[in-house]
Design an enzyme around this catalytic site. Structure first.
Site, PDB file in Angstrom:
ATOM      1  N   HIS A 124      -1.783  -0.662 -11.814  1.00  0.00           N
ATOM      2  CA  HIS A 124      -2.654  -0.206 -10.736  1.00  0.00           C
ATOM      3  C   HIS A 124      -3.925  -1.040 -10.736  1.00  0.00           C
ATOM      4  O   HIS A 124      -4.361  -1.523 -11.775  1.00  0.00           O
ATOM      5  CB  HIS A 124      -2.980   1.281 -10.898  1.00  0.00           C
ATOM      6  CG  HIS A 124      -3.669   1.869  -9.703  1.00  0.00           C
ATOM      7  ND1 HIS A 124      -5.044   1.904  -9.585  1.00  0.00           N
ATOM      8  CD2 HIS A 124      -3.167   2.443  -8.572  1.00  0.00           C
ATOM      9  CE1 HIS A 124      -5.354   2.474  -8.426  1.00  0.00           C
ATOM     10  NE2 HIS A 124      -4.253   2.806  -7.795  1.00  0.00           N
ATOM     11  N   HIS A 152       0.855  -1.195   0.000  1.00  0.00           N
ATOM     12  CA  HIS A 152       0.000   0.000   0.000  1.00  0.00           C
ATOM     13  C   HIS A 152       0.887   1.239   0.000  1.00  0.00           C
ATOM     14  O   HIS A 152       1.337   1.689  -1.047  1.00  0.00           O
ATOM     15  CB  HIS A 152      -0.935  -0.049   1.208  1.00  0.00           C
ATOM     16  CG  HIS A 152      -2.049   0.959   1.174  1.00  0.00           C
ATOM     17  ND1 HIS A 152      -2.241   1.863   0.150  1.00  0.00           N
ATOM     18  CD2 HIS A 152      -3.045   1.215   2.057  1.00  0.00           C
ATOM     19  CE1 HIS A 152      -3.291   2.607   0.397  1.00  0.00           C
ATOM     20  NE2 HIS A 152      -3.806   2.240   1.562  1.00  0.00           N
ATOM     21  N   ASP A 156       3.293   5.982  -7.331  1.00  0.00           N
ATOM     22  CA  ASP A 156       4.590   5.749  -6.700  1.00  0.00           C
ATOM     23  C   ASP A 156       5.764   5.890  -7.660  1.00  0.00           C
ATOM     24  O   ASP A 156       6.908   6.016  -7.221  1.00  0.00           O
ATOM     25  CB  ASP A 156       4.619   4.344  -6.079  1.00  0.00           C
ATOM     26  CG  ASP A 156       3.546   4.167  -5.030  1.00  0.00           C
ATOM     27  OD1 ASP A 156       3.526   4.966  -4.082  1.00  0.00           O
ATOM     28  OD2 ASP A 156       2.717   3.248  -5.169  1.00  0.00           O
TER      29      ASP A 156
END
Length: 448
Positions: free
Chosen positions: A325, A274, A384
């Site tokens: 994702h 996460h 990210d």
């Protein structure tokens, strides 16, 4: 039997008793990870706060990939971010006001809200002592423990009236930057032998500026602060279905106190699947900088990425971190914004060659992962992919990458908690697990 041996024996026994065959999930129609077979999330609730769009559903129920969109209270993320970039102003406080209240503030409301946040940024001296006592611990754990400690200082910690929830939310949003900055400075002092600085937050600074001031004194630029501000905005909310926000909503549905619920959210975000993924990306990037001799050579880059996917190189996980994702398909709007921010910051820091290399890794990584998986579903770089590089250019240490994520997401967590507790006919969230083990006849202890 030795007690030490018993631990290993229990572990070995549970290895078999924990096994559930994969085909059983299909047999009983269980949607693992609360995800449908087409990859979409199982619908478990309704919200007015955030909306995450990565595909469109046709009349026959099929999913069609589309450019990703993220909405905060009905406003598209780019519509909120673009004016801040063009006007070169800060906007995290404005975004927090929007997510908490449902409306954009006017100038007077925003000024009052900023003043309220600044008033609540200082920590109780007992919390500061507590952080010092926890020196060397993981900063996410320190953050969670400090949040739980705030319960004891709250004159009305258990009340779940809307007014009390809003007061607690504002205090948490304001105090997260201070806790994280102090925790890191104490960690740096105890582990690295550096001087210890506990700087009092300044009244005339934004949250992003105050965080950098408490962390680094005046060793940051205006662009550093504005970039961090936009990072906080981009990470403040991501719908009710992300793991940490769902954790907050699940715990809130029990009517537990705010601090217990938020501490649970912190524990969820801490997980490497996460909130900790940006560290995986930046470490991979450093490795690729060393391993790829020509940063512009597409063939060399592709060859090495395929070696990674074949578990022959880097950490042999078979992953290219930052690519893909759960919801977004053609693009992640947060990554699009961060890519733009990273380019601007790279110019100021003289790291444009690295930025161009990272962009090429993104482009080739998407292509290589798609080809390797033989998947027709489009994939994209996620949040990210660029965030770690931006943190690094600002001069922020890896120990606080995930805590900064929490510093942003506390806004979304508290907004969702208030919404969860404001529903008519609210019920505790309680999904079901089906037991598939056959019943057993009990044996007396002498017959075992």
């Amino acid at each position: 039997m030795k007690k030490e041996y018993l631990i290993y024996k229990l572990s070995d026994e549970v290895k078999n008793s924990s096994k559930i065959p994969m085909e059983a999930y299909q047999q009983f129609g269980v949607k693992r990870g609360l995800r449908n077979e087409d990859g979409s999330g199982v619908l478990v609730g309704l919200t007015n706060i955030g909306n995450v769009i990565g595909y469109e559903r046709s009349e026959d129920g099929k999913l069609t990939p589309c450019p990703g969109k993220l909405y905060y209270r009905g406003y598209e993320l780019d519509d909120l971010v673009s004016p801040l970039l063009s006007e070169k102003r800060f906007g995290f406080e404005e975004t927090a006001f929007l997510l908490l209240s449902g409306k954009l503030p006017d100038k007077e409301e925003l000024a009052a809200f900023q003043e309220l946040l600044n008033d609540n940024m200082p920590l109780d001296h007992r919390t500061i002592v507590h952080i010092i006592d926890l020196e060397g611990s993981n900063i996410m754990n320190i953050l969670a423990r400090c949040v739980l400690e705030m319960y004891t200082f709250d004159p009305n910690p258990d009340e779940i009236s809307r007014d009390n929830l809003m007061r607690q939310s504002i205090e948490l949003i304001a105090k997260f930057p201070t806790i994280i900055a102090y925790a890191y400075n104490i960690y740096r002092h105890s582990v690295q032998g550096r001087s210890l600085h506990i700087r009092y937050p300044r009244e005339n600074l934004t949250i992003a500026q105050n965080f950098l001031y408490m962390l680094k004194h005046e060793n940051f630029t205006e662009l550093d602060a504005r970039t961090l501000d936009l990072l906080l905005i981009i990470q403040a909310e991501h719908g009710g279905g992300n793991n940490s926000t769902f954790t907050v909503r699940v715990t809130s549905s029990t009517r537990t106190d705010t601090y217990s619920s938020i501490a649970a959210g912190i524990g969820s975000l801490k997980g490497p699947l996460h909130g900790g993924a940006n560290i995986k990306v930046i470490n991979m990037f450093h490795h690729l900088k060393d391993q790829i001799s020509d940063w512009k050579n597409v063939d060399e880059i592709d060859t090495y990425l395929y070696r990674m996917l074949n578990k022959e190189a880097y950490d042999k996980s078979g992953l290219v971190y930052g690519i893909g994702h759960a919801v977004y398909t053609m693009s992640d709007p947060r990554a699009v914004e961060l890519k733009r921010l990273a380019g601007e910051l790279a110019k100021e820091k003289g790291r444009e060659d690295e930025y161009e290399f990272l962009k090429l890794i993104e482009e080739e990584g998407v292509k290589c992962v798609s080809n390797f998986r033989k998947s027709k579903k489009p994939i994209c770089a996620n949040l990210d992919f660029y965030s770690g590089f931006i943190y690094e250019m600002i001069g922020l240490p890896q120990e606080i990458y995930t805590p900064i994520f929490a510093m942003a997401r506390i806004v979304g967590w508290t907004a969702h908690r208030i919404e969860e507790l404001s529903q008519e006919g609210r019920r505790i969230i309680r999904p079901a697990y089906k037991n598939i083990l056959q019943q057993k006849a009990y044996k007396p202890i002498n017959e075992r």
